[in-house]
Design an enzyme around this catalytic site. Structure first.
Site, PDB file in Angstrom:
ATOM      1  N   GLY A  32       7.895  -0.276  -3.916  1.00  0.00           N
ATOM      2  CA  GLY A  32       6.924  -1.052  -4.666  1.00  0.00           C
ATOM      3  C   GLY A  32       7.354  -1.196  -6.102  1.00  0.00           C
ATOM      4  O   GLY A  32       8.493  -0.891  -6.469  1.00  0.00           O
ATOM      5  N   ASP A 145      -8.007   1.650  -6.642  1.00  0.00           N
ATOM      6  CA  ASP A 145      -7.187   0.811  -5.752  1.00  0.00           C
ATOM      7  C   ASP A 145      -7.464   1.148  -4.299  1.00  0.00           C
ATOM      8  O   ASP A 145      -6.545   1.354  -3.496  1.00  0.00           O
ATOM      9  CB  ASP A 145      -5.707   0.986  -6.073  1.00  0.00           C
TER      10      ASP A 145
END
Length: 473
Positions: A32, A145
């Site tokens: 990521g 998140d």
């Protein structure tokens, strides 16, 4: 895009003898914006682990701090230890789990995979999710998140919340720290000056941890009165730098309830700075992944609290019911539009004070005369199931039910009751390996949601022995 040079830090983990002397690195399983995840084995006892190499020190510091605050929870991933030095990325050694909720949802939704979920199975997944979120909020941690891919699942069906790189910790006035003024007193400088091992007492092992998942819901200890929580956190530029979703870094790997009993959702808290004091100031509005982002964030709020997690929670539970994302917006404007089509326009009538949101006067939509309502998004679901989602997906943050309140909701406490965790079906391959390998076909469904990963333009192919190759688009 030019290929990264061989010395790029993404590969530095293979050259660090303090890590390779303790762990055998097998393969890269996720990448990521700010981290890479490797599957590995602890050499001393062959324990499977996940090594998370974090390329942004502030994000790593936040994740370590949150996991230390949550280290007693059975529904949060375990941080075994971490490695750091002045000139290297921080590497977290985390519990390895075979899959995540997003991938399980895909299997169940794929032509009725696994024969579909029973109501009791759905309820058990929800209970575990709620316990994870409640543990965070009891410990004054805002995850920021929440999404299906950040709820990891072991072969035994135990679900654990992961990826705390965007988390924030709030400390109530009068409390010096979470763990008797010890763990969270660590300064960022001391955290990253040397290798750190988190010794886990035997009584906090997986077998011996208290597991409220198997306790009747009515016996779960309630927190204090649920009041509106508005956090005051010093804004810093690292918020802007670390607010992008980490794409697949959480997909296969990546500690909970503190001694603070009072529910922190409805009090005024502040963030403790590195000097031991507190500061006031705004948060960034760019937290979280777009599909699960609360309206106040979409309208630029920098003065929000744990209620943003509750909105995300409603989106996750809705996806469990329908096996499809609830609000799959293609941009922030499209995201707001999709919410309006279902809930109607945001105005002072539904949320007094919303006109003060930074972007409220800037973003204008035509009035939605006949919003479809949440029931239309949850076809063939019971009124109790629809009601559960409605208690979370309301515009006014103060009106959203807390995780603890939902654990006592009628839906979860009536027949059919949640099945035992041992009866949950977790899809695995016939060969005993991970059903969800890190193959490219399982990657990328949500990369368009804001990831700025350097890996977005090429594919990573993993091989045996930790070898891997890059193919550029």
């Amino acid at each position: 895009m030019d290929p990264p040079p061989p010395t790029t830090k993404s590969w530095s983990i293979h050259t660090r003898t303090e890590i390779t002397s303790k762990y055998k690195i097998h393969s890269l399983i996720g990448s990521g914006t700010f981290s890479d995840i490797y599957k590995a084995t602890r050499i001393s006892d062959n324990l499977p682990v996940a090594l998370k190499e974090v390329h942004h020190s502030q994000s790593a510091f936040r994740e370590i701090e949150a996991l230390q605050a949550l280290h007693h929870s059975p529904n949060v991933v375990v941080l075994h230890e971490f490695f750091s030095s002045d000139d290297e990325d921080v590497v977290l050694v985390l519990e390895y789990l075979v899959t995540d909720l997003e991938k399980v949802i895909k299997v169940v939704g794929r032509e009725g995979g696994m024969g579909g979920w029973s109501v009791g199975e759905v309820k058990r997944w929800i209970v575990q999710i709620l316990l994870a979120v409640d543990a965070c909020h009891r410990s004054s941690v805002i995850h920021r998140d929440l999404k299906p891919s950040n709820f990891l699942i072991g072969e035994d069906g135990v679900l654990k919340l992961a990826d705390f790189g965007q988390a924030r910790i709030r400390i109530a006035p009068g409390f010096d720290s979470f763990h008797h003024n010890t763990q969270l007193q660590s300064q960022e400088s001391s955290v990253f000056q040397h290798q750190n091992t988190l010794t886990e007492p035997e009584n906090t092992s997986q077998e011996n941890r208290s597991n409220p998942m198997e306790v009747p819901l009515g016996t779960i200890e309630e927190s204090g009165p649920s009041d509106e929580f508005k956090s005051n956190d010093p804004f810093d530029e690292t918020d802007r730098e670390t607010n992008f979703p980490d794409a697949d870094t959480s997909c296969l790997a990546t500690c909970t309830t503190s001694d603070v009993e009072e529910d922190f959702l409805k009090s005024n808290y502040s963030y403790e700075n590195n000097d031991g004091g507190t500061e006031s100031g705004p948060l960034t509005s760019c937290a979280g992944t777009r599909w699960f982002r609360a309206p106040e964030l979409l309208f630029g709020s920098t003065n929000y609290g744990a209620e943003v997690d509750l909105w995300s929670l409603g989106c996750v539970i809705a996806e469990l019911f329908t096996l499809q994302p609830l609000f799959p917006g293609t941009s922030d404007i499209d995201q707001i539009s999709r919410i309006y089509e279902v809930l109607g326009n945001l105005n002072e009538e539904v949320w007094p004070g919303c006109a003060q949101l930074p972007d409220y006067q800037i973003i204008n939509f035509e009035k939605v005369e006949n919003p479809s309502g949440l029931a239309s998004c949850l076809p063939n679901r019971s009124q109790d199931e629809i009601s559960l989602v409605k208690k979370l997906l309301c515009y006014d943050p103060a009106g959203r039910a807390t995780a603890m309140e939902l654990l006592h909701d009628k839906y979860l406490n009536e027949e059919p009751l949640p099945v035992p965790v041992s009866e949950l079906r977790v899809p695995l391959s016939n060969h005993g390996t991970d059903y969800f390998s890190s193959g490219s076909e399982e990657w990328g469904d949500r990369r368009e949601l804001g990831s700025d990963s350097d890996f977005d333009e090429f594919d990573v192919t993993t091989g045996s022995g930790g070898d891997f190759s890059i193919q550029f688009s």
